[in-house]
Design an enzyme around this catalytic site. Structure first.
Site: not given
Ligand code: PEP
Length: 254
Positions: A13, A101, A170, A176, A216
């Protein structure tokens, strides 16, 4: 219970990152490393502005294209939006829906997510449906309540081939932030999600649906996370912006 084989799926993504030229570079790097990969499904979800160029670069490979959002209507006066047919027109196969988000900054409710999932399925796109709890909700021991509600409301009244749906767990506190759910924490929620999928659909469907972990995920933690029995892949944010780290995560899934 019949244990099903589920092919791992790693999706990048890219969020609101990369100019067209940068997207071209990144997609070319990923293509060089992963064009031949057949035992893991690899999906790139660039911003809309780079969808065409990325699609052209990966066109003759097994790497698939995805979008980060879409509208639930098929056409009309919805300034700034795109619909499923427009994404199919650019050869998108997947669409991320209900990302935290979008829920947080654009006030997408479970009902909105449900409408989008229905439109995606009708438009022949595979939805990657995101669910997950905030830090406060986890601390208040509401993880199952929140994730269960997002799933039951988001997946209501669906029809079509539901085995192709992808769910992304998630935890919002891990996105993030550099914080990652431990493999056991993630596995516990994934097993819970599979149980809810069985309630909402049936056992065969629940055993077939792939559940990605996102938050992450990086080369350093991917192997352990992906070794969990109910973790069938990853939705990758930050680490998907670099061809090398994204490639290493895909290799960890092989
Ligand atoms: C995401 O926003 O789908 C995500 C997993 O971001 P990150 O890997 O940066 O935590």
């Amino acid at each position: 219970m019949v244990q099903k084989f589920r092919k791992k799926i790693i999706a990048g993504n890219w969020k609101m990152n990369k100019s067209v030229a940068e997207a071209e570079d990144l997609a070319s790097g990923i293509r060089r490393a992963l064009a031949e990969v057949a035992d893991v499904d690899v999906v790139l979800c660039p911003p809309f502005t780079a969808t065409k160029v990325v699609g052209d670069i990966i066109a003759d490979t097994a790497i698939k294209l995805g979008a980060q959002n879409m509208h639930w209507e098929g056409y009309g006066a919805y300034t700034g939006e795109v619909c499923a047919a427009m994404l199919r027109d650019l050869y998108c196969h997947y669409v991320i829906l209900g990302h935290s988000e979008r829920r947080m900054y654009f006030h997408e409710t479970d009902e909105v997510v449900n409408r989008k999932i229905k439109a995606a399925l009708e438009g022949n796109l595979i939805p990657i449906v995101c669910v997950g709890e905030t830090q406060e909700e986890r601390e208040a021991e509401q993880t199952e309540e929140v994730v269960g509600r997002q799933l039951r409301n988001g997946l209501v009244d669906l029809s079509g081939d539901l085995k192709k749906l992808v769910i992304a767990y998630e935890p919002v506190w891990a996105i993030g932030t550099g914080l990652t759910a431990s493999p056991q924490q993630a596995q516990d929620v994934h097993a819970f999600i599979r149980g809810v999928l069985q309630e909402v659909f049936d056992e065969d469907t629940a055993q077939s649906i792939r559940i990605q972990y996102g938050g992450s995920m990086k080369p350093a933690n991917a192997v352990e996370l992906l070794a969990q029995p109910d973790i069938d892949g990853g939705l990758i944010g930050g680490a998907a912006l670099d061809a090398r780290s994204f490639t290493e995560i895909v290799q960890a899934a092989q």
